[in-house]
Design an enzyme around this catalytic site. Structure first.
Site, mmCIF file in Angstrom:
data_model
loop_
_atom_site.group_PDB
_atom_site.id
_atom_site.type_symbol
_atom_site.label_atom_id
_atom_site.label_comp_id
_atom_site.label_asym_id
_atom_site.label_seq_id
_atom_site.Cartn_x
_atom_site.Cartn_y
_atom_site.Cartn_z
ATOM 1 C CD GLU A 181 16.717 -3.785 12.566
ATOM 2 O OE1 GLU A 181 17.532 -4.129 11.675
ATOM 3 O OE2 GLU A 181 16.910 -2.807 13.316
ATOM 4 C CD GLU A 208 21.466 -4.410 14.253
ATOM 5 O OE1 GLU A 208 22.478 -3.970 13.685
ATOM 6 O OE2 GLU A 208 20.621 -5.121 13.648
HETATM 7 O O1 AHR Z 1 17.317 -2.383 8.582
HETATM 8 C C1 AHR Z 1 18.553 -1.872 8.226
HETATM 9 C C2 AHR Z 1 19.551 -1.913 9.376
HETATM 10 O O2 AHR Z 1 19.839 -3.230 9.709
HETATM 11 C C3 AHR Z 1 19.104 -1.307 10.680
HETATM 12 O O3 AHR Z 1 19.249 0.065 10.715
HETATM 13 C C4 AHR Z 1 20.028 -1.959 11.661
HETATM 14 O O4 AHR Z 1 19.467 -2.065 12.949
HETATM 15 C C5 AHR Z 1 20.316 -3.305 11.047
HETATM 16 O O5 AHR Z 1 21.650 -3.611 11.047
#
Ligand code: AHR
Length: 505
Positions: A309, A177
């Site tokens: 994610e 991110e």
């Molecule tokens: O999964 C929790 C968080 O969500 C991670 O660390 C981040 O990459 C995302 O914003």
């Protein structure tokens, strides 16, 4: 309530792309009790463990055939300095975890412990290197420590720490991110970083220099439907020179509805059930939109879209540290998981990897632990039921999904996918989203004379039914009656259920 009817047409003579087993990957971040307590209890713990790693958690994960694990973050990765997590445990410096509750990071679970964990569960490592506060040199040295076969100082250090042979690293994530917690970079600034890391962070393992064992490099991609980031990376990819390359572009997308996460993970009704599932189905258009940009610059689909994610993100459980992202996991999450896995499978030509967030005790977890106790979540059961889809060949299914309406929300009533495994067995999955009505499914398997069929169904009395330490099997799959005649297969799927059927010919 009387059952609805739905007809599925499964054209077994047609086959699509392989459903890459890596879409069933998981994510394990240094966050809350995800690693510490959830995976790592230390060798001196009373909780049964192997070199500090919980035996119960390992045994449960082995059943899922977890193809890859993304580690150490997440936002944590861009502040992680790997040298603090190697060597004798009593010499490791405690640091802080400012992203997640500001707690002490003891660094007792580091590189060698992670690789031991990967080995114990029979998986592949997906490392996220630190682009935010690290340097190309730090990341390059980490990979040299892990993979060099020749007796360099770093390879000798690895041997001294107990592992003379080079490790195999399946996947390398370059940042996390980077448009937000990874450093608020612009797409162009990140692209410059990406080229440098891609060039210099090398895998030296002789067994990984070519062929199917080669380490795949994954660039940071978008976190919403905006396409500027994808355009920038993919345009550059198209015009790349020999000196850098990527094999994947990441996509992050949580089912959250509104920010900050406010939906409860337990104690909710049909309204919240419907709103969350409506929102999760946006994954389809998100993938469609980002894939269209990728197709423009990479029509051969060499670069995978890696949804590394995804999952439901709810309000923290009352009484827990909000930075630990602790939530319960209900039947709703099982259905949500099935819907997303089906979307990935339908995009199998481009989506070749995904990582649910997260593995243990954090967000939409497979497993919850409390000291010596462990419970498998409804999401765990879905991942276990979907194991036969790993590396199976997609088979197209056509059907009229019908609709389920609650207030102002309309959802498809059912969803389904099918795939053929290497032994020629057909696997059919049917999700019934409707929380009130069963559906009589008639599936016509064109080109198949059915000789055997068996299935299991996951459902529970309520949309928010959960497994707890006291009632660990409240939501667990059970055998379901499947009838067949010629090439027709019949099954009644319960309201709010996930069903997987194997069909032999
Ligand atoms: O999964 C929790 C968080 O969500 C991670 O660390 C981040 O990459 C995302 O914003």
């Amino acid at each position: 309530m009387a059952a609805d009817k739905a007809q599925l047409s499964v054209d077994v003579s047609k086959s699509g792309p392989k459903i890459d087993r890596n879409i069933f990957g998981q994510f394990a971040e240094h966050l809350g009790h995800g690693i510490y307590e959830g995976v790592w209890v230390g060798p001196d713990s009373d909780i049964p463990n192997t070199r500090g790693i919980r035996n119960d958690v390992v045994a449960a994960l082995r059943e899922l055939k977890v193809p890859n694990v993304r580690w150490p973050g997440g936002c944590f990765a861009d502040e992680y300095h790997w040298r603090k997590g190697i060597g004798p445990a009593d010499k490791r410096a405690a640091t802080l975890n400012p992203n997640w509750g500001g707690v002490i990071e003891p660094n007792t679970f580091g590189t060698d412990e992670f690789m031991d964990f990967i080995h114990q569960i029979g998986s592949q490592a997906y490392l996220s290197v630190n682009v935010g506060t690290g340097s190309p040199q730090e990341a390059a040295e980490w990979l040299e420590y892990l993979t060099a076969a020749q007796p360099t100082a770093l390879a000798k250090e690895r041997a001294a720490n107990g592992h003379p042979a080079p490790y195999e690293i399946g996947f390398l994530g370059i940042g996390n991110e980077s448009w937000a917690c990874g450093g608020n970079m612009t797409p162009d600034y990140y692209l410059d970083q990406l080229k440098i890391y891609s060039r210099f962070v090398r895998n030296f393992n002789p067994a990984q220099q070519q062929g199917e064992h080669q380490m795949l490099k994954i660039a940071v991609g978008p976190g919403d439907a905006g396409t500027e980031w994808t355009e920038t990376i993919m345009r550059a990819y198209k015009h790349r020179q020999w000196s850098w390359d990527i094999n994947g572009l990441s996509l992050h997308s949580y089912t959250v509805v509104k920010w900050p996460p406010a939906y409860a993970s337990v104690g909710f009704g049909i309204d919240e059930y419907s709103r969350i599932l409506k929102s999760t189905l946006d994954m389809e258009s998100l993938i469609g939109k980002q894939s269209a940009v990728m197709d423009k610059y990479d029509p051969e689909k060499k670069v995978a879209l890696v949804v590394d994610e995804w999952g439901a993100w709810y309000a923290p459980l009352p009484g827990t540290n909000p930075g630990f992202l602790s939530q319960q996991n209900s039947l709703r999450d099982a259905i949500l998981a099935a819907l997303n896995l089906n979307i990935f499978a339908r995009h199998a030509d481009r989506v070749r990897m995904a990582n649910i967030a997260q593995m243990v005790n954090v967000l939409q977890a497979m497993i919850l632990t409390d000291k010596e106790k462990m419970v498998l979540t409804p999401t765990y059961h879905v991942f276990r039921m979907y194991v036969p889809f790993q590396d199976a060949t997609f088979v197209p299914v056509s059907f009229d999904a019908g609709t389920y309406t609650h207030g102002d929300i309309t959802l498809p009533r059912i969803d389904a996918i099918a795939a053929k495994d290497k032994s020629g067995k057909l696997w059919l999955e049917v999700t019934n989203i409707d929380p009130e009505r069963p559906v009589d499914i008639e599936a016509y398997l064109t080109g198949m004379d059915i000789r055997s069929a068996a299935g299991e169904m996951l459902t529970a009395p309520k949309v928010d039914s959960v497994n707890t330490f006291d009632a660990p099997n409240a939501v667990a799959p059970k055998p379901v009656a499947v009838k067949y005649q010629g090439s027709k297969l019949m099954v009644t799927v319960a309201p709010k259920s996930v069903t997987v059927i194997s069909v032999g010919q």
